[in-house]
Design a protein around this motif. Structure first.
Motif, PDB file in Angstrom:
ATOM      1  N   GLY A   1      35.740-111.293  65.712  1.00 34.18           N
ATOM      2  CA  GLY A   1      36.342-111.800  64.484  1.00 34.18           C
ATOM      3  C   GLY A   1      36.758-110.663  63.584  1.00 34.18           C
ATOM      4  N   ALA A   2      37.414-110.995  62.513  1.00 34.53           N
ATOM      5  CA  ALA A   2      37.982-109.984  61.634  1.00 34.53           C
ATOM      6  C   ALA A   2      36.944-109.439  60.672  1.00 34.53           C
ATOM      7  N   ALA A   3      37.080-108.162  60.343  1.00 31.40           N
ATOM      8  CA  ALA A   3      36.192-107.489  59.398  1.00 31.40           C
ATOM      9  C   ALA A   3      36.787-107.550  57.997  1.00 31.40           C
TER      10      ALA A   3
ATOM     11  N   GLY B   1      38.563-106.281  54.616  1.00 25.23           N
ATOM     12  CA  GLY B   1      39.643-105.320  54.442  1.00 25.23           C
ATOM     13  C   GLY B   1      39.155-104.045  53.782  1.00 25.23           C
TER      14      GLY B   1
ATOM     15  N   ALA C   1      35.390-116.718  59.062  1.00 24.87           N
ATOM     16  CA  ALA C   1      36.465-116.032  59.774  1.00 24.87           C
ATOM     17  C   ALA C   1      37.759-116.033  58.971  1.00 24.87           C
TER      18      ALA C   1
ATOM     19  N   PRO D   1      38.208-111.471  55.949  1.00 30.86           N
ATOM     20  CA  PRO D   1      39.235-110.426  55.951  1.00 30.86           C
ATOM     21  C   PRO D   1      39.855-110.148  54.588  1.00 30.86           C
ATOM     22  N   HIS D   2      39.691-111.074  53.639  1.00 29.12           N
ATOM     23  CA  HIS D   2      40.265-110.892  52.304  1.00 29.12           C
ATOM     24  C   HIS D   2      39.341-110.086  51.384  1.00 29.12           C
TER      25      HIS D   2
END
Length: 285
Positions: free
Chosen positions: A11-13, A15, A36, A40-41
């Motif tokens: 999944g995304a980390a 920013g 998820a 990321p924001h």
């Protein structure tokens, strides 16, 4: 309560960080899909408190703390205690802070040393409509004290505030006994009673994407009624307690059973508010 941490998951980390002065604390339970979408924001160091999820949650680039049981809102306290920054921003797994907001919050705190809490403007859903709570704060019913960071407030949405970490912890954070729903009111009272300012800062923006109504609203309203009564018992004058009890009896009588179970605790921890804080609350009611 045992704690374990990890920093890996598909999944995304988060920013790139816009500030190292603020830690974002996210309490979550069984909603990895929401994380998820929002993680990321995030633009600051992130601590995610896994509030007893059925399956462990792992998020790359974040410090994940897994709790053995669901502590409700008090899970945020665990994240705040773990943070090493002067300021802590709270987010839910369905919310995030818009770029620039956390850096501005840190600057506001440095410029206003008597301020313990800054409440952001909340924009809801894809349409980014103004949350009614934000609209109420913008109306400034308590005015804006000279030299304050914004209009004075005595309530907030937990997913949209940045706090001065030492003041938050000294006030006791979110009380485990209240669990969730309306847990913010007691903390706001206790911070104000300790002499801190709480301000609405519309230059800070939170985006919130709540799920469509589908949770057990009847259970939620019962807990909210219980917490209103317990908060009144803990801090408000007898006349206010009586009115709050009457309101709960009329709308959610089952909540009084829950109040009765918690009555000894509430009476042991009762500390009436300073007159100035009580007067401000009367103006809001």
């Amino acid at each position: 309560m045992s704690l374990t941490t990890t920093a890996e998951m598909a999944g995304a980390a988060p920013g790139p960080a816009e500030t190292d002065d603020v830690t974002i604390v996210v309490a979550t339970r069984n909603r990895p899909d929401r994380l998820a979408a929002t993680v990321p924001h995030h633009r600051a160091p992130v601590i995610i408190v896994d509030n007893g999820s059925e399956r462990p949650i792992r998020v790359p680039g974040a410090d994940v703390v897994r709790l053995d049981s669901n502590l409700g809102a008090a899970a945020r306290n665990v994240g705040a205690e773990r943070a090493r920054t002067r300021y802590v921003a709270f987010a839910d797994d369905d919310s995030y802070w818009e770029p620039g907001s956390l850096a501005r919050a840190a600057s506001l705190f440095r410029s206003h040393p008597r301020t313990a809490l800054l409440a952001a403007e909340v924009r809801v859903g894809a349409g980014a409509y103004l949350d009614p709570v934000s609209a109420q704060m913008a109306a400034a019913p308590l005015g804006t004290p000279p030299g304050a960071a914004g209009p004075a407030i005595l309530g907030f949405l937990a997913c949209s505030v940045v706090v001065r970490r030492d003041a938050f912890l000294a006030a006791g954070g979110f009380r485990p006994r209240l669990f969730v729903y309306g847990e913010e009111a007691l903390l706001a009272m206790d911070l104000a009673a300790a002499g801190w300012r709480l301000s609405y800062a519309p230059s800070l923006i939170v985006r919130h994407f709540p799920e469509p109504a589908g949770r057990n609203q009847r259970a939620r309203h019962r807990i909210e009624a219980r917490n209103r009564v317990l908060t009144a018992l803990l801090r408000r004058p007898p006349a206010v307690v009586a009115r709050t009890l009457a309101g709960a009896l009329g709308s959610h009588p089952a909540a009084l059973v829950d109040v009765a179970r918690n009555l000894p605790w509430a009476l042991r921890h009762r500390h009436p508010l300073p007159p100035a804080v009580e007067e401000a609350l009367r103006r809001l009611n």
